[in-house]
Write a protein that holds these residues in place. Structure first.
Motif, PDB file in Angstrom:
ATOM      1  N   TYR A  71      38.024  29.943  41.789  1.00 15.45           N
ATOM      2  CA  TYR A  71      39.105  30.690  42.456  1.00 15.45           C
ATOM      3  C   TYR A  71      38.822  32.189  42.408  1.00 15.45           C
ATOM      4  N   LYS A  72      38.449  32.652  41.228  1.00 14.58           N
ATOM      5  CA  LYS A  72      38.247  34.097  41.060  1.00 14.58           C
ATOM      6  C   LYS A  72      37.046  34.613  41.857  1.00 14.58           C
ATOM      7  N   SER A  73      36.087  33.733  42.065  1.00 16.17           N
ATOM      8  CA  SER A  73      34.879  34.171  42.774  1.00 16.17           C
ATOM      9  C   SER A  73      35.168  34.542  44.225  1.00 16.17           C
ATOM     10  N   TYR A  74      36.138  33.894  44.816  1.00 16.00           N
ATOM     11  CA  TYR A  74      36.356  34.099  46.249  1.00 16.00           C
ATOM     12  C   TYR A  74      37.750  34.622  46.587  1.00 16.00           C
ATOM     13  N   ASN A  75      38.556  34.865  45.531  1.00 13.45           N
ATOM     14  CA  ASN A  75      39.920  35.347  45.764  1.00 13.45           C
ATOM     15  C   ASN A  75      40.238  36.459  44.769  1.00 13.45           C
ATOM     16  N   ALA A  76      40.684  37.577  45.318  1.00 10.80           N
ATOM     17  CA  ALA A  76      40.984  38.725  44.462  1.00 10.80           C
ATOM     18  C   ALA A  76      42.263  38.448  43.672  1.00 10.80           C
ATOM     19  N   ILE A  77      42.157  38.539  42.369  1.00 12.48           N
ATOM     20  CA  ILE A  77      43.342  38.350  41.527  1.00 12.48           C
ATOM     21  C   ILE A  77      43.087  39.060  40.207  1.00 12.48           C
ATOM     22  N   ASP A  78      44.098  39.737  39.692  1.00 14.64           N
ATOM     23  CA  ASP A  78      43.882  40.426  38.411  1.00 14.64           C
ATOM     24  C   ASP A  78      44.039  39.433  37.264  1.00 14.64           C
ATOM     25  N   SER A  79      43.675  39.892  36.113  1.00 13.48           N
ATOM     26  CA  SER A  79      43.573  39.011  34.958  1.00 13.48           C
ATOM     27  C   SER A  79      44.913  38.346  34.633  1.00 13.48           C
ATOM     28  N   LEU A  80      45.985  39.163  34.595  1.00 15.29           N
ATOM     29  CA  LEU A  80      47.292  38.639  34.216  1.00 15.29           C
ATOM     30  C   LEU A  80      47.813  37.632  35.242  1.00 15.29           C
ATOM     31  N   ALA A  81      47.713  38.027  36.496  1.00 15.05           N
ATOM     32  CA  ALA A  81      48.170  37.130  37.565  1.00 15.05           C
ATOM     33  C   ALA A  81      47.359  35.850  37.556  1.00 15.05           C
ATOM     34  N   GLY A  82      46.071  35.981  37.231  1.00 13.90           N
ATOM     35  CA  GLY A  82      45.196  34.821  37.160  1.00 13.90           C
ATOM     36  C   GLY A  82      45.658  33.855  36.083  1.00 13.90           C
ATOM     37  N   GLN A  83      45.988  34.420  34.932  1.00 12.60           N
ATOM     38  CA  GLN A  83      46.425  33.568  33.824  1.00 12.60           C
ATOM     39  C   GLN A  83      47.711  32.815  34.188  1.00 12.60           C
ATOM     40  N   GLU A  84      48.620  33.525  34.822  1.00 14.37           N
ATOM     41  CA  GLU A  84      49.880  32.881  35.225  1.00 14.37           C
ATOM     42  C   GLU A  84      49.640  31.791  36.256  1.00 14.37           C
ATOM     43  N   LEU A  85      48.773  32.119  37.190  1.00 17.16           N
ATOM     44  CA  LEU A  85      48.478  31.144  38.242  1.00 17.16           C
ATOM     45  C   LEU A  85      47.839  29.889  37.658  1.00 17.16           C
ATOM     46  N   PHE A  86      46.885  30.107  36.770  1.00 16.47           N
ATOM     47  CA  PHE A  86      46.168  28.973  36.203  1.00 16.47           C
ATOM     48  C   PHE A  86      47.079  28.139  35.305  1.00 16.47           C
ATOM     49  N   LYS A  87      48.018  28.801  34.635  1.00 15.40           N
ATOM     50  CA  LYS A  87      48.985  28.072  33.816  1.00 15.40           C
ATOM     51  C   LYS A  87      49.866  27.206  34.721  1.00 15.40           C
ATOM     52  N   LYS A  88      50.237  27.804  35.834  1.00 17.85           N
ATOM     53  CA  LYS A  88      51.065  27.078  36.803  1.00 17.85           C
ATOM     54  C   LYS A  88      50.319  25.850  37.316  1.00 17.85           C
ATOM     55  N   ILE A  89      49.054  26.032  37.636  1.00 16.18           N
ATOM     56  CA  ILE A  89      48.259  24.916  38.160  1.00 16.18           C
ATOM     57  C   ILE A  89      48.113  23.825  37.102  1.00 16.18           C
ATOM     58  N   SER A  90      47.959  24.252  35.854  1.00 16.95           N
ATOM     59  CA  SER A  90      47.698  23.292  34.772  1.00 16.95           C
ATOM     60  C   SER A  90      48.946  22.510  34.388  1.00 16.95           C
ATOM     61  N   THR A  91      50.117  23.053  34.682  1.00 19.64           N
ATOM     62  CA  THR A  91      51.325  22.442  34.112  1.00 19.64           C
ATOM     63  C   THR A  91      52.343  21.958  35.147  1.00 19.64           C
ATOM     64  N   THR A  92      52.198  22.362  36.368  1.00 25.30           N
ATOM     65  CA  THR A  92      53.230  21.987  37.349  1.00 25.30           C
ATOM     66  C   THR A  92      52.600  21.331  38.576  1.00 25.30           C
ATOM     67  N   THR A  93      53.487  20.818  39.388  1.00 29.24           N
ATOM     68  CA  THR A  93      53.061  20.243  40.676  1.00 29.24           C
ATOM     69  C   THR A  93      53.397  21.239  41.781  1.00 29.24           C
ATOM     70  N   GLY A  94      52.467  21.432  42.681  1.00 29.64           N
ATOM     71  CA  GLY A  94      52.732  22.389  43.762  1.00 29.64           C
ATOM     72  C   GLY A  94      51.532  22.591  44.643  1.00 29.64           C
ATOM     73  N   SER A  95      51.570  23.673  45.352  1.00 31.98           N
ATOM     74  CA  SER A  95      50.454  23.982  46.252  1.00 31.98           C
ATOM     75  C   SER A  95      50.288  25.485  46.380  1.00 31.98           C
ATOM     76  N   LEU A  96      49.115  25.887  46.781  1.00 33.21           N
ATOM     77  CA  LEU A  96      48.830  27.291  47.038  1.00 33.21           C
ATOM     78  C   LEU A  96      47.683  27.339  48.040  1.00 33.21           C
ATOM     79  N   THR A  97      47.444  28.520  48.505  1.00 33.05           N
ATOM     80  CA  THR A  97      46.298  28.661  49.416  1.00 33.05           C
ATOM     81  C   THR A  97      45.263  29.577  48.781  1.00 33.05           C
ATOM     82  N   MET A  98      44.031  29.335  49.096  1.00 35.58           N
ATOM     83  CA  MET A  98      42.942  30.168  48.580  1.00 35.58           C
ATOM     84  C   MET A  98      41.782  30.117  49.574  1.00 35.58           C
TER      85      MET A  98
END
Lengths: 844, 428
Positions: free
Chosen positions: A226-253
Motif C-alpha cells: 500500500y505504502k509503495s504506491y499510495n501516499a500516506i503518512d506514518s500515523l494515518a498508515g497505522q490507523e488504516l492498517f489497524k482498521k484493515i486488520s480488525t474491521t470489515t470494510g472497503s477502501l480504494t488504493m
C-alpha cells in the motif's frame, strides 16, 4: 437586454444543463459504485466464510490425525505411516518434525527426484522458528504462511498441531504439518461470480505479511505494498492498517500499475489475527452510468440550439432594428409631413379666412370682394387637392387602394385634363401642346378617376415645375396591346422645367419626398403626388418611366393596357367634303389630317394663316370651295383670329370655320366670334370631337359651339336634394338657383324616399343624394327608390353628391342604382355638366 | 585553407559516424515484440528477496506489450538449499536468481547449473552489451548463464548537511578522511564513521578492507592465485587493508561500541544514519537500496531531513575504489514452460531503460553502462578505470573473501592484531 447578456444567460443555461447531466450521471455512477463496493465487500465476507469453513475442515483433519497419533503413542515412523494410509488428497502431504530447533523429521512423500528419501528439515524455512501461532488442538486454525515445501519446492501452506511421539521410549514433542500446495488452493480459491473475475484474494496477518498472496498483490507485506504506491503518512498508515486488520470494510488504493482498485477486507473469526483482503480494479467494478454519448448529444444539441437561437435572435433583432428604423423614419417622415401639412393647410386656410375677413370688412367694395372671392376660390381648390392627396396616400399606406373600372370616354378624360390644366398654363404662359395619334377607341373600361389622377398629377407637376415661358408637351397614343381586347395607351408628358437629380429620382416615388431645391420649395406641393401616381399605375398593372436632367426638364411616360369598352361610336362618317386645316404644328397637321380623312373628308393643309388665306383665295378663283376650314388660334405671322377676319373680309367667304386651340377660350371668345368664327375646338383633336363639332356646324351653321354661358336649357328644372347638412344644402340650392334650377330639400334618405313616393310624375328632374345621412343613408334610400313600383319614381335619375370621394364609393353608388357621382366640395361646372348629361340622356 | 577544410570535414565525418553508431545502439535498445501479443501464459520468477517491487514494476511494463502474460515473483525459503528442488518440482520457475559463485564448481549447485540457459546465444538476441563488461560472467565454455540485474559496491553514506554545518569538507583522500574524522571527533561526534559491526557478515570493517585488498590483488595475478588458494603467505596482501581498519579504529574515527548498538545490517543501519548525527555510515550498496523507502519511516529524518550521498571510501591519496560486483543475477530455466515468452521477457528486461528503471526503484547500482543517471551512485561513475575493479572478472573467489571478512572483523574489534590476522590467513 444587451446581446452579450442574452448570450451569457444562454451559455450559462447550457452549461448548467450539461453540468446537471454530468453531476447527475456522476452521482448515479457514484451511487452505483457504492452499491458495487458494498456487494464486493459482501462477496469478500462470503469468501471469508467459505475460506474459513475450508480451513477449519482442513484443520479438523489435522486435529483428527493428531488425536489419533497422540492416543496411540506412535513413533515418528508409525505416525507418518498412519498418515500415508489415511491421506487421500494426491497433492497434499504431511510432515512431522521434532520441535527441537532443528525441525527435522519425515515426510509422507519422498523428496523430489528420489523414491525413498523421506527426510525433511524446516530448519531454514523459518516458519517454525517461532511457533507461537500453533495453539492447542481444537482451539483455532493453526495455519502457516505460504512457504517453500522443502520436499518438492512448491509454495505451500501447512495446518499444524503439536503431537507427542515416542522416541527411544520417551515422549518427544513434534509438529505435525498437513501441507497443501498453494497453487492447488488458488485454483479453488477464487470469487465464484463472473463479475469479480478480475478480483484477487490474499490473506494477511496482523503485520500485513501475506499468509497467502494473490497475484495482483505486490511486496511480501500488504501494508508495504500500500505504502509503495499510495501516499500516506506514518500515523494515518497505522490507523488504516489497524482498521484493515480488525474491521470489515472497503477502501480504494492505487496498484502497481497506477490503477485505482477497490480493496475489501474482513477479519477471520477463527484465526483471530488474519484478514482476508480482496482487490479488484475499479474499472472492472464500476458499471458506469455516465453516458458520454448522451452528454455529448445533449451538449451538441444545446449548442446547435444556442447557435440557432442566436442566429434567429440576431435576425429578429436586425429585423426589429430595421423595423424600428423604418418606423422612426416613417414617424419622422410623418412628423415632417404633419409639419408640412400643417403649414400647407394653414397657408390656404389663412388665405381663405383672411380674405373672407377682408371681404366682410369691405363688403361695399364690389371689386375688392370679387378679387378676394377669386383668391379664396384658388386657395380652396388648393386645399381640396391637398386633402384629396392626403386621403389617397392614406389609402396607399393602408393598402386599401383599389380600382373600380367603368366605361368612360378617353375624350372626356382628356377634356377634363385640359380644363384643369388650362388656368396654370395660362397663368405661367407656358407653351403647351397636346398631340394625340391613332386614338381609334374612345370608350375604354377602367377606373376613370384613377386614370384622371395619374394624368393630372403628371401634367400638373410638369406645369408646376416648368418656369414661365417654358414648354410642356403631351403626347398620347393608342397602340395595339398584347392582351386581347385591350389597347396600349401611352401618355407622355415632357417639360422644360427644373428637372430632377439622379439622387432624388431614386426616392421620388416614396411618400412625402420632395426634392431639396430652393425653387421647389417655392412651389406648393405635398410630396405625395408621385407616390400616389406610382401606386395607381402599379395597381393598374402599368409602367411609369421617367427621364430627367436638372435644369433641362423631365419626361414622364405612363403606359397602360386598358380594356376596350364594347360601346364604341361606329357611325362617324361624312359624305365627301373638302376641309382645310391650318396650323404651324406639323405633328398636329399630320394627326388631324389622318383623323379627318378617317371621317371621309378630303383635307388640305396650310402651315400658316397667310398660306391658308392664299389657298382659300385660290379656291374662290378656281370655283372650288372648302366645306370647312379648321384654323389654329396661335400661329406665327398672323394668328387664327386674324386669319378668320381676313377670310371674312378679303375673300368674303362664308365657309364654316372652326377655331382650334390648346388654350382656354375665355379670353378670345368674343374676339373670335366677332371675327366670324363658327365654332371652337379644343386640342387635342379626337375623332369624335371633330365629328360632333363638324356635324354640329354643318347642321346648324350659325349655332355657337360653346354653351357655357347659356343656361336657359336648365331653367325650370326641379331637383330634389337629399342633404342633412344645412350649409351644404344652402350652398347647392343657392348655386343651382343661379342657373335657374329650383330645389327641394330632403333632410335624410327616409324623407327623400317619402317625397319621391308622394311626388307626381315629373315633379323632380333628378335627385342629388348625399350618402351619409341620419335615419336612412343615401345608398339605402336609392335602393328603396329603385324598388318602388312607380316606374317614373323608380327610374328617376339619382346622382350621389357626397364627400365619400373614393372610387370604391363611386362604385358603391353605381351599384346601389345611382346614375352618377359628384364629390364634395362640389364643382358647380361639373354639376351643371352632369345635369345636362342626364337631361340629354332622359330626352333620348 | 584546404587543410583546415579537410580537418573540419574529417571532424564532422567522425562526429557523424559516432552519432550513427550511438544511434544504432539506441535502435538495438528499442524493444520490438517478436511473439503474438495476445499470448496467454504464466511466467514465474523465484529468488530470495522477500520483496521485489522493482521487478513487479517491470512485469507491469512488460504487460503493456503482452497484457495476457501473467508474471509473478515468489520468494523461495532457504533459497540456496531449496532451489534445486524447486527447479525439479511440478511448478518449475521460468527465471531464478543466481550468483556468480555457483559456477565455481561447488557440488551443491551442480544440479542447478544445467538448468541455466546460455543467454549469450545469438538466437536469443539479448542485448548484453548494455551491461558493463566486468559484470558479465562467462563460464569455461564462454556461455553466459546469468546476467546481473543489479550490481553491488562498497562505500559510505555521507550526511552532506552535517559536513556543511560543521564547516568540514567531505574527504576525497585518505589523509583528508583522517583529518575530517579527527575534526568531527573534536566536535563531539563519538564515531564519525559508523556501520554494522556485530557480525562479520556485512560488517563495516570488511566494507573498508575489501576494496583495498582487491586493489592490492588486482595487478598481481600470482598473489591473487595464492590468495584464492588460501596460501598462508597471501596473508601479507591483507596487511594494508587491515591496517586501514585498525588505523580508523585507533584514531577513534570508528567507535565499535557505538557501532555495536546497530543491531542489524540493513534497516537499523539506515535508521541510525537518519538520526542525523552520523557523518559517515559505512555500508554496501545493498543497504543503500533501502534508504528511500525508510525516509518515511524515520521520525528523525521526517522532522529534520537532510541531503546525503553515497561515496566511495577514500582509501588512498587518489581517492576511493569502485568495486563493481554483480548483486543478484537472473538465469533462465531452460526446462520451464513458455520458454519463448520467458526469453522475450528477458530480452525486454536486459535493456538500459528497464535495468535503470529497476535500479532506480530498488535504489541499487545499475549494471548498465549508464551509471551516472542515478545521482546517488553518480560519484562511482567518475572513478577512473585504474581504480575500478570487478572481483568476479578478476577471479576472486568466496573463500578469499571470507578470510578477509573475518580478518577485518576481528582486527576491527581488537580480537586479533594485524600481524596475527595476516599470519592466520587461510585458517580464519
Amino acid at each position: 437586454m444587451k446581446k452579450i447578456w442574452v448570450s451569457i444567460v444562454n451559455v450559462a443555461l447550457m452549461v448548467s444543463m450539461i453540468v446537471f447531466v454530468v453531476l447527475y450521471s456522476t452521482f448515479e455512477t457514484k451511487a452505483t459504485t457504492e452499491r458495487q463496493a458494498e456487494h464486493f465487500v459482501n462477496a469478500t465476507i462470503t469468501m471469508e466464510q467459505v475460506t474459513e469453513n475450508y480451513l477449519e475442515g482442513e484443520q479438523r483433519i489435522c486435529d483428527v490425525w493428531t488425536h489419533y497419533i497422540n492416543s496411540q503413542n506412535m513413533t515418528m515412523e508409525e505416525a507418518v505411516s498412519f498418515i500415508r494410509i489415511s491421506h487421500v488428497l494426491p497433492d497434499a502431504s504431511a510432515h512431522i518434525v521434532y520441535d527441537d530447533g532443528n525441525f527435522t523429521g519425515l515426510s509422507t512423500k519422498p523428496k523430489q527426484g528420489t523414491a525413498d528419501d523421506f527426510a525433511v528439515s524446516y530448519k531454514n524455512i523459518g516458519i517454525l522458528d517461532n511457533a507461537d501461532w500453533i495453539s492447542e488442538i481444537g482451539e483455532s486454525i493453526n495455519i502457516s504462511r505460504a512457504y517453500t515445501n522443502p520436499i518438492n519446492g512448491e509454495q505451500s501452506i501447512a495446518f499444524c498441531n503439536y503431537v507427542t511421539l515416542q522416541e527411544s521410549g520417551a515422549k518427544k514433542q513434534a509438529i505435525l504439518l498437513r501441507v497443501l500446495p498453494v497453487a492447488e488452493l488458488k485454483t479453488k480459491w477464487v470469487f465464484p461470480k463472473e463479475e469479480y473475475e478480475s478480483a484477487d484474494l490474499s490473506i494477511i496477518d496482523s503485520k500485513g505479511d501475506y499468509i497467502i498472496k494473490g497475484q495482483a498483490f505486490k511486496n511480501s507485506n500488504f501494508f508495504e505494498f500500500y505504502k509503495s504506491y499510495n501516499a500516506i503518512d506514518s500515523l494515518a498508515g497505522q490507523e488504516l492498517f489497524k482498521k484493515i486488520s480488525t474491521t470489515t470494510g472497503s477502501l480504494t488504493m492505487l496498484n502497481s500499475r497506477g490503477e485505482e482498485c477497490i480493496i475489501a477486507f474482513t477479519p477471520f473469526n477463527a484465526t483471530g489475527e488474519w484478514t482476508l483482503v480482496s482487490m479488484m480494479p475499479m474499472k472492472d467494478l464500476i458499471v458506469t452510468t455516465q453516458n458520454w454519448l448522451l452528454i455529448g448529444v445533449i451538449s451538441a444539441a444545446l449548442f446547435v440550439l444556442f447557435i440557432f437561437d442566436l442566429i434567429v435572435l440576431r435576425n429578429f433583432n436586425r429585423q426589429l432594428k430595421a423595423a424600428a428604423k423604418e418606423a422612426e423614419l416613417a414617424s419622422r417622415a410623418k412628423t415632417d409631413f404633419l409639419s408640412a401639412m400643417s403649414h400647407d393647410i394653414r397657408t390656404p386656410m389663412n388665405a381663405i379666412i383672411g380674405l373672407t375677413l377682408i371681404a366682410e370688412k369691405n363688403i361695399d367694395d364690389q371689386k375688392l370682394v370679387s378679387e378676394n372671392l377669386r383668391k379664396i376660390n384658388l386657395a380652396s381648390n388648393h386645399l381640396l387637392t391637398l386633402i384629396n392627396d392626403i386621403l389617397d396616400i392614406s389609402k396607399v399606406e393602408s393598402g386599401k387602394l383599389n380600382v373600380s373600372p367603368q366605361t368612360f370616354s378617353i375624350v372626356e378624360t382628356v377634356e377634363n385634363l385640359m380644363n384643369l390644366s388650362q388656368p396654370m398654363i395660362k397663368e405661367k404662359n407656358i407653351d403647351f401642346s397636346f398631340h394625340i395619334s391613332r386614338m381609334d377607341k374612345e370608350y375604354l373600361y377602367a377606373d376613370q378617376l384613377r386614370l384622371n389622377q395619374i394624368y393630372i398629377n403628371i401634367l400638373s407637376n410638369a406645369i408646376k415645375y416648368t418656369e414661365a415661358n417654358g414648354s410642356v408637351t403631351v403626347d398620347m397614343k393608342e397602340e395595339e396591346s398584347e392582351k386581347e381586347g385591350y389597347v396600349k395607351l401611352t401618355y407622355r408628358v415632357a417639360d422644360t422645367g427644373i428637372g430632377m437629380s439622379k439622387e432624388y429620382m431614386q426616392t421620388m416615388y416614396q411618400p412625402f419626398s420632395r426634392q431639396t431645391d430652393s425653387r421647389v420649395n417655392k412651389i406648393q406641393g405635398t410630396g405625395l403626388g408621385l407616390a400616389i401616381t406610382k401606386q395607381m399605375v402599379d395597381l393598374m398593372e402599368g409602367t411609369i418611366e421617367c427621364e430627367s436632367e436638372p435644369g433641362k426638364g423631365t419626361t414622364f411616360t405612363v403606359t397602360l393596357d386598358l380594356p376596350v369598352s364594347d360601346h364604341q361610336r361606329l357611325d362617324m362618317k361624312f359624305d365627301k367634303m373638302d376641309v382645310l386645316i391650318v396650323d404651324d404644328d406639323e405633328v398636329l397637321l399630320e394627326t388631324a389630317t389622318d383623323t379627318l380623312e378617317s371621317l371621309g373628308l378630303v383635307t388640305d393643309q396650310a402651315s400658316s394663316g397667310l398660306e391658308a388665306l392664299g389657298m382659300i383665295k385660290h379656291c374662290e378663283q378656281t370655283g372650288k370651295n372648302y366645306d370647312i376650314v379648321i384654323i389654329d388660334l396661335k400661329m406665327p405671322d398672323i394668328d387664327g383670329i386674324e386669319t378668320i377676319r381676313r377670310i371674312r373680309s378679303e375673300v368674303k367667304s362664308s365657309v364654316p370655320i372652326l377655331l382650334i386651340s390648346a388654350y382656354s377660350w375665355s379670353d378670345v371668345e368674343q374676339e373670335a366670334k366677332e371675327a366670324g368664327v363658327n365654332g371652337f375646338l379644343s386640342k387635342p383633336l379626337f375623332r369624335s370631337t371633330l365629328y360632333d363639332r363638324i356635324s354640329e356646324i354643318l347642321g346648324t351653321e350659325t349655332k355657337s359651339g360653346e354653351p357655357e354661358n347659356d343656361y336657359s336649357d336648365l331653367e325650370g328644372m326641379n331637383i330634389l336634394v337629399a342633404e342633412d347638412n344645412d350649409i351644404n344644402w344652402e350652398i347647392i340650392s343657392t348655386l343651382l338657383s343661379m342657373y335657374g334650377i329650383t330645389t327641394e330639400r330632403a333632410e335624410n334618405g327616409r324623407v327623400c324616399l317619402e317625397k319621391i313616393k308622394s311626388a307626381t310624375q315629373g315633379q323632380y328632374s333628378l335627385i342629388f343624394m348625399d350618402i351619409q345621412m341620419p335615419e336612412m343613408n343615401g345608398l339605402d334610400a336609392t335602393k328603396a327608390i329603385r324598388a318602388l313600383d312607380d316606374p317614373w319614381a323608380s327610374s328617376i335619375p339619382i346622382v350621389a353628391m357626397t364627400a365619400d370621394a373614393f372610387s370604391e364609393n363611386v362604385t358603391e353608388c353605381l351599384k346601389a342604382g345611382m346614375n352618377g357621382h359628384l364629390a364634395k366640395p362640389i364643382d358647380i361646372k361639373l354639376v351643371i355638366k352632369v345635369i345636362r348629361k342626364i337631361r340629354e340622356e332622359s330626352k333620348q | 585553407m584546404k587543410k583546415v577544410t579537410c580537418a573540419i570535414l574529417g571532424v564532422v565525418s567522425m562526429a557523424l559516424l559516432v552519432s550513427c553508431n550511438k544511434g544504432n545502439e539506441k535502435v538495438d535498445e528499442i524493444f520490438k515484440p517478436s511473439l503474438d501479443l495476445e499470448t496467454k501464459c504464466q511466467i514465474r520468477v523465484v529468488g530470495d528477496y522477500s520483496n521485489f517491487e522493482a521487478l513487479e514494476n517491470e512485469f507491469d511494463r512488460f504487460n503493456q506489450y503482452y497484457p495476457n502474460v501473467d508474471l509473478s515473483y515468489e520468494k523461495v525459503d532457504d533459497y540456496t538449499n531449496n532451489l534445486a528442488t524447486v527447479l525439479e518440482g511440478n511448478n518449475k520457475p521460468n527465471i531464478f536468481f543466481s550468483y556468480a559463485a555457483w559456477t565455481a564448481g561447488d557440488a551443491k549447485y551442480s544440479t542447478i547449473i544445467p538448468h541455466m540457459e546460455d543467454l549469450s546465444d545469438v538466437s536469443l538476441k539479448m542485448n548484453l552489451k548494455c551491461i558493463r563488461s566486468g559484470l558479465i560472467n562467462h563460464d569455461e565454455n564462454n556461455k553466459v548463464l546469468m546476467v546481473p540485474v543489479f550490481s553491488r559496491t562498497y562505500g559510505t553514506l555521507v550526511n552532506n548537511n552535517l559536513f556543511k554545518k560543521e564547516g568540514i569538507n567531505i574527504p576525497t583522500t585518505w589523509n583528508e578522511l583522517l583529518e575530517a574524522c579527527a575534526s568531527l571527533t573534536e566536535k563531539g561526534y563519538k564515531s564519525p564513521m559508523m556501520g554494522y559491526s556485530l557480525k562479520d557478515s556485512s560488517c563495516l570493517m570488511n566494507t573498508i578492507a575489501y576494496p583495498s585488498f582487491v586493489a592490492t590483488l588486482a595487478p598481481n595475478p600470482e598473489a591473487l592465485k595464492k590468495a584464492n588458494d588460501l596460501d598462508p603467505s597471501a596473508g601479507e596482501y591483507m596487511r594494508d587493508a587491515l591496517n586501514k581498519v585498525k588505523q580508523l579504529v585507533d584514531n577513534k574515527a570508528i567507535n565499535i561500541e557505538e557501532c555495536d548498538k546497530i543491531t542489524d545490517n540493513y534497516t537499523k543501519v539506515i535508521l541510525r544514519f537518519y538520526e542525523g548525527d552520523v557523518p559517515m555510515m559505512i555500508c554496501a550498496g545493498d543497504t543503500v537500496s533501502g534508504t528511500k523507502k525508510r525516509e518515511k519511516e524515520s521520525e528523525a529524518f521526517i522532522n529534520n531531513p537532510f541531503e546525503y550521498s553515497y561515496l566511495p571510501i577514500p582509501l588512498n591519496d587518489k581517492g576511493g575504489y569502485f568495486i563493481d560486483s554483480p548483486s543478484i543475477q537472473f538465469s533462465v530455466n531452460k526446462y520451464c514452460e513458455n520458454l519463448d515468452m520467458t526469453n522475450e521477457f528477458m530480452r525486454f528486461l536486459i535493456r538500459t531503460e528497464e535495468l535503470n528503471n529497476m535500479a532506480t526503484l530498488k535504489r541499487l547500482v545499475t549494471p548498465t553502462n549508464e551509471l551516472s543517471f542515478d545521482p546517488v551512485y553518480a560519484s562511482f561513475g567518475k572513478i577512473p578505470a585504474d581504480r575500478t575493479f570487478s572481483p568476479e572478472a578478476l577471479g576472486i573467489k568466496d573463500p578469499l573473501v571470507k578470510q578477509l571478512r573475518i580478518a577485518s572483523y576481528k582486527v576491527g574489534r581488537g580480537d586479533l592484531t594485524v600481524d596475527e590476522a595476516v599470519a592466520q590467513y587461510g585458517s580464519l
